[in-house]
Each structure stands twice: as structure tokens, then as C-alpha cells.
Design a protein around this motif. Structure first.
Motif, short mmCIF file in Angstrom:
data_model
loop_
_atom_site.label_atom_id
_atom_site.label_comp_id
_atom_site.label_asym_id
_atom_site.label_seq_id
_atom_site.Cartn_x
_atom_site.Cartn_y
_atom_site.Cartn_z
N GLU A 1 0.82 -1.22 0.00
CA GLU A 1 0.00 0.00 0.00
C GLU A 1 0.86 1.27 0.00
O GLU A 1 0.47 2.30 0.55
N VAL A 2 2.00 1.18 -0.63
CA VAL A 2 2.90 2.33 -0.74
C VAL A 2 2.24 3.43 -1.58
O VAL A 2 2.25 4.60 -1.21
N THR A 3 1.66 3.03 -2.69
CA THR A 3 1.04 4.01 -3.59
C THR A 3 -0.20 4.64 -2.95
O THR A 3 -0.44 5.84 -3.09
N LEU A 4 -0.95 3.82 -2.24
CA LEU A 4 -2.12 4.34 -1.52
C LEU A 4 -1.71 5.52 -0.63
O LEU A 4 -2.32 6.59 -0.67
N MET B 1 3.58 2.43 -7.71
CA MET B 1 3.40 3.47 -8.74
C MET B 1 3.55 4.84 -8.07
O MET B 1 3.29 4.99 -6.88
N PRO B 2 3.94 5.84 -8.84
CA PRO B 2 4.03 7.19 -8.25
C PRO B 2 2.64 7.72 -7.90
O PRO B 2 1.63 7.29 -8.48
N ALA B 3 2.62 8.67 -6.97
CA ALA B 3 1.38 9.39 -6.69
C ALA B 3 0.91 10.06 -7.96
O ALA B 3 1.72 10.59 -8.74
N THR B 4 -0.39 10.07 -8.17
CA THR B 4 -0.88 10.65 -9.42
C THR B 4 -0.57 12.15 -9.51
O THR B 4 -0.23 12.64 -10.58
N ILE B 5 -0.61 12.85 -8.40
CA ILE B 5 -0.35 14.28 -8.46
C ILE B 5 1.13 14.55 -8.80
O ILE B 5 1.47 15.59 -9.36
N ASP B 6 2.00 13.61 -8.47
CA ASP B 6 3.41 13.74 -8.86
C ASP B 6 3.61 13.44 -10.34
O ASP B 6 4.56 13.92 -10.96
N GLN B 7 2.74 12.61 -10.89
CA GLN B 7 2.89 12.21 -12.29
C GLN B 7 2.16 13.18 -13.23
O GLN B 7 2.54 13.31 -14.40
N LEU B 8 1.16 13.85 -12.70
CA LEU B 8 0.34 14.73 -13.54
C LEU B 8 1.16 15.75 -14.36
O LEU B 8 0.91 15.91 -15.57
N PRO B 9 2.14 16.43 -13.75
CA PRO B 9 2.86 17.42 -14.56
C PRO B 9 3.59 16.80 -15.75
O PRO B 9 3.70 17.41 -16.81
N LEU B 10 4.07 15.56 -15.57
CA LEU B 10 4.77 14.90 -16.68
C LEU B 10 3.78 14.53 -17.78
O LEU B 10 4.10 14.63 -18.97
N ALA C 1 9.74 4.61 -7.81
CA ALA C 1 8.39 4.30 -8.27
C ALA C 1 8.46 3.62 -9.62
O ALA C 1 9.39 3.84 -10.41
N LEU C 2 7.48 2.76 -9.87
CA LEU C 2 7.34 2.11 -11.17
C LEU C 2 6.27 2.83 -11.99
O LEU C 2 5.15 3.03 -11.51
N VAL C 3 6.62 3.21 -13.18
CA VAL C 3 5.67 3.87 -14.09
C VAL C 3 5.41 2.91 -15.24
O VAL C 3 6.19 2.81 -16.18
N PRO C 4 4.32 2.17 -15.17
CA PRO C 4 4.09 1.11 -16.15
C PRO C 4 3.72 1.64 -17.54
O PRO C 4 3.23 2.76 -17.68
N ARG C 5 3.94 0.83 -18.51
CA ARG C 5 3.43 1.05 -19.87
C ARG C 5 2.09 0.30 -20.00
O ARG C 5 1.85 -0.66 -19.29
N ILE C 6 1.28 0.77 -20.91
CA ILE C 6 -0.07 0.19 -21.03
C ILE C 6 -0.35 -0.30 -22.45
O ILE C 6 0.33 0.07 -23.41
N LEU C 7 -1.36 -1.12 -22.56
CA LEU C 7 -1.97 -1.50 -23.83
C LEU C 7 -0.97 -2.07 -24.83
O LEU C 7 -1.06 -1.82 -26.03
N ARG C 8 -0.02 -2.83 -24.30
CA ARG C 8 0.97 -3.37 -25.21
C ARG C 8 0.56 -4.71 -25.78
O ARG C 8 1.28 -5.28 -26.61
N GLY C 9 -0.56 -5.22 -25.34
CA GLY C 9 -1.00 -6.51 -25.87
C GLY C 9 0.03 -7.60 -25.64
O GLY C 9 0.21 -8.50 -26.45
N ALA C 10 0.73 -7.50 -24.53
CA ALA C 10 1.82 -8.44 -24.26
C ALA C 10 1.26 -9.80 -23.90
O ALA C 10 0.18 -9.92 -23.32
#
Lengths: 359, 359, 359, 359
Positions: free
Chosen positions: B32-35, B260-269, C46-55
């Protein structure tokens, strides 16, 4: 307990105050993130003293907007001193005058501004008081209260600009504390049109207040104008361009918008924006002489303290306020001495270094 | 207890829910790190308000993909509302329609989509509902459910793309909670071929779902397509190139891939990657009006909330959901006012400043 | 309790082990700063996954120095398995062979290397075992033990190079635990000259061991040489120049020099230094499938785990080790799926993002 | 309890000392931010060892200002050893001489400097003692005490320059501890004019002390001069220009100005400023051999320890001090070995890497 520092005065005040009133003073908006940040941000700034300067014992006095203060520590405006002690603002005013510093009397005081300045005048020949103002959409009332402040001898207007709405304090919500107890009122509000005379609910905190109101104030009064609550560098610059005389860098002690940055973190950005064109003051989280000197190093001409005054007042009335002020004065003098500075003007930017957060 | 904020609704919900069901809603993947990150990341972003803008009271309404919402706060899709309250999605739908905001109805609802939209229609003349979809390898079923959503009046498809497999929730493992209790079922799944009708186990979360499935959806339906769960800037860019209509920046509330990163941290990217070509939404950790405004400042057109809706539902059915929504609406309006903004579009990037982590 | 993750196996092991032996396995050097850092450093990535790759469902197998492993998770060498379970290294060897992964058998094992490889051979037709070596100043003994490892079928030498002296474990000091209990001995040390046969005290960890010893090993054996414990980028580069076949980036689980950096923090620097010329492995703090994938993203070809194997062994012998390995395998496959990767080679650097420390 | 490290000596000392005296030694200025920072800053620096250097067992000896020390660990000057143990500075002096290291005898000792050096001479043929001096405005007294130190055989003057005023220790305020108990006195102060002979209150810590006093010292004595307490890079440079022979980078153990930076954080800035023109020493927070090596890597020629000596003294008199010194010696040798260094001079800057604060 005999408090040896400001924090211990808070502990003492907590014992003596009605818990609901303690919460009113101690609390802040919502999750109180900014409240904590104000204090913790100072701990991440280190002081790197200079040595062997052969400095004299430091002189603490400063001149601010033509007014002399015996130290760079002012009283921030805080409301409802009668909740803390029956002597209310009379006690705080006497303590400020005795200490030779500037009290910024709050518009929402429980003693009328005329009585506050009169009380200060009993202690010091020429006490310095400034008057804090929430500009009201009712300009007639606003002008009337400015006139009262002028007539009472206030020497500057401190216009709070961070309050287009009332802060949401959840402690007060839980305590159902939303107005003064019976027998207390806002003595400066007696002339407000409509409603119960002197009720805090009559104050209007309106988003419609704008720079035009500042221009208007500029026209109707010769008093210097200090803007309290400009944190954004763009606003600091606008304020200078509009002819404001000084800025009090403040986040309202965390009581308005939660998650505002700590004032000491924002000060360097404001200082960079105003480029020395007006003096800067700072309040928020100042609890130690080292905090005072850090603020001076980062661009403030002086700091102001709010809650510490209330803790002193609650702990022991005028004597308590005096002790809080003298504690901060002694700590500031001590810090200056240990930094090799003979006074506030000797404090330079390089005395402060940001340190990593595990400090 | 009368909750004064969203967090207190969680406390109330916890009291009322079966602990196993509370864990299902409150928990997330693995450690629950991302939570936790979703919430704590907001605290490291400070708001630096503008002052004296003479702004009118803020108007909160936004238009998203042609649909009007009375505030920039939507309902994220969450499964199994019946676990929280017997009125289930009927209650949430009514509360959303009443509040004039958009409900993203979950494919894994315990009320059929037709009944959800019908219920909303009893409250508002023209309620906005979007339908959340897990694309199924069985394209026949997928097309059928899209047709049902269209026919029921849903106005957009929110396609979850972060779920090529089911997240591992160790709370559920410990509680041996792996399917709905007797008497509850996924009402939208009744047509799925094979297996027990309406069982959650029939849903296939398959890694084979690919951009081709998005293209196929694009062809079979005129509804706008919102991609939920694209966090990587490269994927955000691909989505725009594929003609997706909007992105919901989400990490599934921490329920899919932990860390996964916090969404607010990822939003700017993500915002930088899409360069304004499609609107961005964000969910994850929004618990305060200040969180909403921070997301707007960093590039979102609106936010969505998931668990808070469930806390309101568990606490008091439709009335609880309404109170949660109105609490967030009031806090957002209040924050906008305190920031000197007259609405979501007035929120600019410079209102947010990253602060050091000891905040 | 039925453990659902590796950490719960530790809890179970703690219940079952003699506290002195638990401390021996769980503890590390001095203040155990590095021990904690190894684990906590993963949480800041943090892990930033890729999506929809049909892997496709991910294939986990890797080839390392010519040996096939069914997953990119090896067994790090750890001493004294008999302290954890009477089946000792026999159980671990069987579990590794069963899982199709590589066991790095420790020189300080309580079962002789010949018996370890034989045991593995009972389970798998062609099990992969590597032999971990502390080069002894007595080159005759060193050559003899290398010959035994070769003869037993070991396919690589893993030479520990971070141990010019024995780490100081204060837990062991307090427990007065400095040698194996009666009835257990280091079965590989029976030929060491002098002293009690098979005593751990006979092992010499000498600062005199140098690159010349690596050159000498290179000459006497055709086995690939893996250097375990090179953390400094300059040493990684020297290793490549000396013809070493692979590096195991390790800080000995925090058991040698305390306050070494976390291995996952050092891995990118080592990867930059070697520029892909040799494969990198990593051990230290790997407790989750997400940790495995983060290490792959930052340049490792595979990871190795030490303490988790011992927790499984202590909890339930061979079956416990198997469950630990299968838990990590399942988590790694799950993480790869959720990241849109069909195997270890699909994991790219951009899947990992450093996040701020309040994560 | 048999202490296995320095921290355990503190625990033992705490048991044995009068709590008021424990607080005097353990405490520091105001909120003790700097006290904690001194220790915690080391944890944020990682050691990245070199491997396979074939180094000999490390030789720890160093030469400092012409004096040989058997290890790069000196005794920092600390006052009032008699509070810790009746053998007082006699015990510490014997332990230092026995260990072959340099004791910096404090001006505020409870044994006269002549007796301290004599005691050291009973143990070692040629013991190295330096004398710590607070320059007094009464130059006659100052010269007299310098002459006594010279005559007693001290080989350097360590001039404390961070004390233009006495630090404010709130623990002492609360304990009302402001002078030595009856029967103890500052034996070096007997010649101070006025007041009770040998009272600590006679010492003047004056802001008037300046670089001119250093110049004057330079003229009246041939002893090398070490400045203790220059932390600002500009002051370090001034010191070099004034002909000071060495700098002891110190924040007085956090006992003077609170919120000074940790010494290990300030050391690199001082080292950069002096560019190797004079040797640097460091005290503050050194509790481990790894701390010693980190200081060496960042530019120190040696470190000094204060409180650890007092913990040893309180725990077991001379024997306790000896054990503390030998513990640090062993840890330092061990760390050097594990770093692949054959002595202090082999320690290079690249062995240290700053790590993120969640370490």
C-alpha cells in the motif's frame, strides 16, 4: 513551572485556558499543515556564525516606517485577547509599550482602539501602535474606523489581504465555537451598520476587496500602509508598484488557506521580487531568537509574533506578555552575539544555510 | 459524530462497515505504498495564493467532453457499492445527479447500468453519467455492454487500461474475501458467456488488450473515450495520437501495481506530454478542496474521487454521499476564493510550489 | 498463519528459530543502517508502467553465464543453513533445483558442496549451482576447494570481495554467538590446514587478497568468475578490465561495512561504469516482485535473495523455501504483466522514477 | 552490561551519574537541534569501499602539528571531569597517554594543567597534550595561563572562538545547575583576579575577543595555534591568512548556538575554503569508526571526541576511557580495512557518497 522558553509558555497557557479557547488560539485551518510548516521550516535552516569580530554587545533597536522599536520583534495582530485574560488588549498594549516595541492592534480586539492606545500611553511617553484593518465593502465604515485609528494615534495601517473569506478551523467547528461568549464583543465594530453591535459576525471578509481599495486607502489616509499576507512574488511586486510602504510576509499563522508554504520558505522569493524597495516583515512560526535572526538573514527587517503573545497573556496577563517579549529579546541578542553581529543590520544572507531534512 | 471533513467520513464508515468490506474498500495492492503516496504527495505541494483580485464568488462549473458538471469533482468508478449500503449505486447515482456532477458508473456495479441511469434521471432532467469499461477479450460481450451503456444514456466511455491483471490485495487474501457475498452480483455481467451469471470472477483482465482494442472501440461507438490509467508520458502521447478524447490520470487508487508514483506527482509529466491537446482528469488521494485546486494548477481540468464517495455511502446512504460531495464543493470554492480565483480556469501553474519533505 | 508475502515468512521464521540464531540471520553490522537502507531504498523508487501493449503472459526465464534460470531470481550465498533447519542446504538445493533457478552455494555451508549438488541432481536433470568462495591466503586450500566445486558440477565461481575482515555484528556480540553449535560444522573446510576441522574460525578473511588473486583464479579454473561486492564504479570498471565475467552488486546484506549505500542506489552507478560489458546481478533488500523489476530497470540481469530463503527454510524446510521462491516468482510475473512487459528483457530504464522521500 | 559500542557507554554513564550532571554533559543549547544533527548527519553519508587492494593491516598513526598520535582520534576539550568521576582529568590524561593519542586539556578542568600533564607523564615517556583556551579580556591572566600551559609541556593552544557568550542550556536552567558543587573548582582559574578563586563564574566569554587577540597570541607564544569553532568558510580563509596552524571544525557539540549545521555537513565547505593550507580536525557527533573515516574522506586529518570520553570516564574511570578509545580505534581500523585503506592517508573523497534522507 517557570517557563524558560516560548514553548513552555504555551504549555502553561494550555493549562489555564478553557480548552475551547485554547483551540481557537492554537488551531489553524483544516489539517493545520501550514501551522506545522511555519515552525518546522525554521529547523531546516542552519545558522553559520561569523567569529572573532570583536563586536560590541548587540543593539537590537530598529526603525520601521519612521517608528522606533527597541527590538526587531513586533506584536502581530491577534483577535479576542479577552478570551486569554480579563485584562485583554490593555495588558498586551502595556507590555508592548513597556518593552518599547510596536503592537499591531487587531481590528477584532475586545478593547476599543482608543482604549488600547491610551493604555499604552500610560506606560510609555510615545508608544508605537499600528492598526490592523480588514477593508470592509462598506467604505463608510472602513473610513470611520481608519479615522478612529488615526485619532487614537496609530502610526500605520496593516491591511490584511489574505482573507477574502474566513478560514475554516475544524477545531472550532467541533467545539461549536463561532462567536465571542456573552459579555465580550469587538469593541471596534460598534459602528458597523446592522446586526448586533460589536458582533464578530458583522465583519465582512469579501473577495471583492481589490487593489482599488488599497489605492482608495492610500488617498484617504496619510498613514503608511503595510500589506499583510502577500506571499506570491508577483503580488509583492504589484504592492511595491502600488506604493505600499511595507509588506508583512504572513500566512495568517496557517489560519486562512491550509497548505500555504511556511513564511520563512517564501520570504526569500518575496525579497527577491521587491529588491529592497520596501521593508519586509515576517510572521509565522517565530518561537526562538534563532528564528528571528534567520528571518533577518533572509531579508526581513523585523519579525512579528502572534500566538506567543497570547500564551504569555493567558499564563500571567501583562507580566506574562512581558516575559515572553523579554525571552525573545534575550534570545535574539544572544543569537546575534553568537553570530558575531552587533545588531540586526549586521545580519547577512550568508549566515543561513539550508540543511537536509533529517536535521 | 458529525463529520466536518472527508477523513471523518472514513472514520464513520469504518464503524459501520463489516471489517472485511472496509478492508476491501480501504486497502490497496501489497504494501500500500502508492495508496499512502497518493495522499502524502499533496502535502508536499504548497499553494501560493494571489491577492486583491476583486474576484467574484467563484463559479465551479466545468464542461467536460460536452457534458456540464457543476464542479470539477467527478465520481471515480468504484465497484460493489452494495457492500457499502443496500441502496448501492442507486444512492450514489441520485447523489451525483442531485449535485449536478458526473458519475462514472463502474462496469462492476451491483446495480445494472440501466437502473443507475434511470435512478439519476429521477433526480435531474439531464444527468451526466459515463460508463467505465474493462475491455474483454470477448469482443461480442464488450460490444454488447457498450451498447447497453449507450442505450442507457451514458455519454462517455472510461476505459481502464492499467489492469492487464487483477491487483493483489493482501488484506483480501488475509480476509479470504474474493467474491461478492450471496445475493449480490455484478448486474452488468449477466450476459457474459459461461460461468455463474453475474459473478465477478467472470471478468477477464487480460494483458492481451492493446491499442488495437482502443481503435476498435473508436470504430464501434460514437461516445468519447477517456483512457483511465495512462501514467507514462510516452503512453499519454500515444493516446493523443490514437485519438483518445481525454485522459484520467490514475493509479487505480493504489489498487493495481504497488509503488506506482502518486498521481499528483505524475500529472505534470503527463501534462507536459499531451501539451493541452486533450483534457486531463486525475484521481488518487483527493481528500480536500486544496487537493482539487492543486490538481487544477498542475494541469487537470477536473478531479475524480473514489473512496470518499464510498465513505459517504457507508455512513449514510445517498445523504452521506451528498454530504461528501458538498463538503468537497464547499472546500474547493473556499480554496478558489482564498487563492483569488473566480473559477477553475483562473487557476494557474504558479499557484503551486513544491516544498521540502518535512512540511 | 499462512504467509502471503516474504515479510510474513520472516515473522514465521522468527517464531520458530532460536532467538540467537534468528539474530545471526536477521542482524547486520553495527547500527544496521545499511540493512534498513537496502529495503527502504526500493520504496523511494516508483514504477511507471506502460499500457496496452498486448503483451503475452510474461516468460521469466533468463540465461546467465550460459546457465538457464526459470526466473531472474537467484539464491544468494548464505552460511549455516543447518541453524535454520536440520535439512540445511540439502533442502535449499532441492528447492532451487525444483524452481529451476540458480543456487549460489556458500563456502560456509553446513553441508558439503558435493552433497549439495548431488541433492539438487535428484530433483532436476541439470541443476545450476554456482559456488561462493572466500579466497584464502592459503592458495593450496583455495585451489583444492575450487577443484571440489568444479568436480561437484558448479558452473561459476562467485568470489566475495567485500570481506577483507569479518563484519562486526553487535547482536552476535551480545548473544556471545561466535561459532557453530556442537554437531554442526563447515563441511567444506575440512581440508583447511590446522585447527579444528571444519570450524568456521579457520576461515581467513584477509586484506591481502588482491586483484592478483583474481588473475590467479582466472588461470586455474575455466569457470566463469562473478565478483560479489564491487560497489565502487572504479572497481566495477577494473573488474571488467580484468576479465571478470559478471558482477553481483552487493553490500553483503549490510553484514560487512555498515553505512554502505543501498545496493539499488548504487546499481545505476555501477551500470554506468560497466557500460553493459558484463551482466550485473544485485542482492540486498529484495522482498517484492516490484523490487525485482526495479533492479532489472536499473541495469541488473537478475537479482539474488538471501534472508528470504532462510525465512522459508526456517518456516518449513524445503517446502518453505519453495513457497518463498514461488511467491517472488508470482509477484515478479504479476509486476511484469502490470508494467506491460512480456519478460525481463522488456524492462527499460524509464519504468523507474525516483520519488521524493516522504513516499 | 558490557558495552560493545560508544552508545552503550552513554547508557551506562547515565545510570551512574547524578541526573543533573548527566544532563550537563548530555545536553546542549536550547532545542538541541544541532546536537541531534551532528549525529544524524553521519547517517546520511554512505561509505563506498574499494576492493581487492591487497592492503596491509592499516596503520592508524598520524602526525598533527609535529605531534605523533597513534590514531586519528583525539580527545576534545570538555570541562569538569570531576563531575563524571573522582579521578577527573587525571584519569582521562592517563588513558590518553596510554592510548598514545592527544588530549586537548580544557581550560575549565577540575585538575590543574600541571597535574594533568604530570599524570600523563607517568604513563608515557612523551605524552602529547594540547591546551584549550578561552581568551580572556584580561590579557595578563590570559598570558599567565598560556605560560602555565607552555611550562606544563602542552604542545599547542586550541583557542575556542565560538563562544562570545555562554550557551543557553535549558536542561541546566531547569535543574538550576549553574556552578560546580562544593569542593570542586576550576583549578586553572585560581589566578583570575577578583571573585572566589577557581569559580567557573569568573570566566569571561566576551564578544570583544577578535582577530587581534589571535595576532597577540601568535606573538606571545611559539606554540602552534588551533582555532576551534570556525565554521564559516570566510572565517576559515581568514584564519589561514592570519597564520593559524590548524582548524578544529566544531560547533561546540551543539552547546553554543543552536541550529548550527552539523560539523560533518560543514566540513567540505571549510575544506574547500582552506585548500589544504592547514590541517583540519573535526568534532561533533563522532560515535563510530565509520564516522571517523567519513570525516577523513571529507577533508579532516583527524577527529576529536568529547562526550564519549565522558561516558567512559563516568562508567569506569580511566579503564572506561581506555575502553572507549580502544573501541573507536578498533572500529576505525576495521572500517579502513573494509574500505581497502592501509591508513588515514589512503582515504579519498570518493569513498563517501551522500544518500537520500530516508536512509
Amino acid at each position: 513551572m517557570d517557563p524558560v522558553n516560548v514553548r513552555e509558555f504555551e504549555a502553561l497557557a494550555r493549562e489555564r485556558l478553557d480548552p475551547v479557547h485554547y483551540d481557537y488560539f492554537a488551531g489553524a485551518a483544516q489539517d493545520e499543515v501550514t501551522l506545522r510548516a511555519n515552525e518546522s521550516a525554521f529547523a531546516r535552516l542552519a545558522l553559520v556564525p561569523r567569529i572573532l569580530r570583536g563586536a560590541a554587545a548587540p543593539a537590537l533597536d530598529v526603525t520601521l516606517l519612521g517608528a522606533d522599536a527597541s527590538m526587531p520583534i513586533l506584536m502581530s495582530p491577534t483577535a479576542f485577547h479577552r478570551l486569554a485574560h480579563p485584562d485583554a488588549e490593555r495588558a498586551t498594549a502595556r507590555a508592548a509599550a513597556e518593552a518599547g516595541t510596536i503592537m499591531i492592534a487587531a481590528m477584532l480586539s475586545t478593547v476599543a482602539i482608543e482604549d488600547i492606545t491610551a493604555e499604552a500611553g500610560k506606560v510609555a511617553a510615545d508608544p508605537s501602535l499600528w492598526f490592523q484593518l480588514y477593508v470592509q465593502p462598506d467604505l463608510g465604515f472602513t473610513e470611520a474606523i481608519v479615522r478612529r485609528a488615526e485619532a487614537a494615534g496609530c502610526r500605520a495601517l496593516v491591511v490584511t489581504v489574505d482573507s477574502p473569506a474566513l478560514g475554516r478551523h475544524e477545531r472550532n467547528d467541533r467545539n461549536a465555537f463561532h462567536d465571542l461568549p456573552d459579555g465580550m464583543r469587538c469593541e471596534n465594530l460598534r459602528e458597523l451598520r446592522g446586526g448586533e453591535p460589536g458582533s464578530v459576525r458583522q465583519v465582512v471578509l469579501s473577495p471583492e476587496i481589490s487593489w482599488r481599495h488599497i489605492d482608495w486607502l492610500r488617498e484617504i489616509t496619510p498613514l503608511p500602509i503595510v500589506l499583510k499576507g502577500a506571499l506570491h512574488p508577483l503580488d509583492a511586486r504589484l504592492a511595491v508598484e502600488r506604493g505600499v510602504d511595507a509588506l508583512l510576509v504572513s500566512n495568517h499563522g496557517g489560519r486562512q488557506l491550509d497548505t500555504m508554504p511556511a513564511t520563512i520558505d517564501q520570504l526569500p522569493l518575496v525579497a527577491e521580487a521587491v529588491e529592497g524597495r520596501v521593508p519586509l516583515l515576517l510572521d509565522g512560526g517565530v518561537r526562538r531568537g534563532t528564528d528571528v535572526v534567520k528571518a533577518l538573514a533572509l531579508g526581513a527587517s523585523a519579525v512579528a509574533v502572534g500566538r506567543p503573545i497570547l500564551w504569555g497573556l493567558a499564563a500571567d496577563g501583562e507580566a506574562g506578555v512581558t516575559r515572553v517579549l523579554e525571552t525573545l529579546r534575550a534570545e535574539t541578542a544572544h543569537t546575534l552575539t553568537l553570530c558575531g553581529c552587533d545588531g540586526p543590520r549586521a545580519v547577512t544572507r550568508d549566515l543561513v544555510r539550508e540543511v537536509r531534512c533529517c536535521h
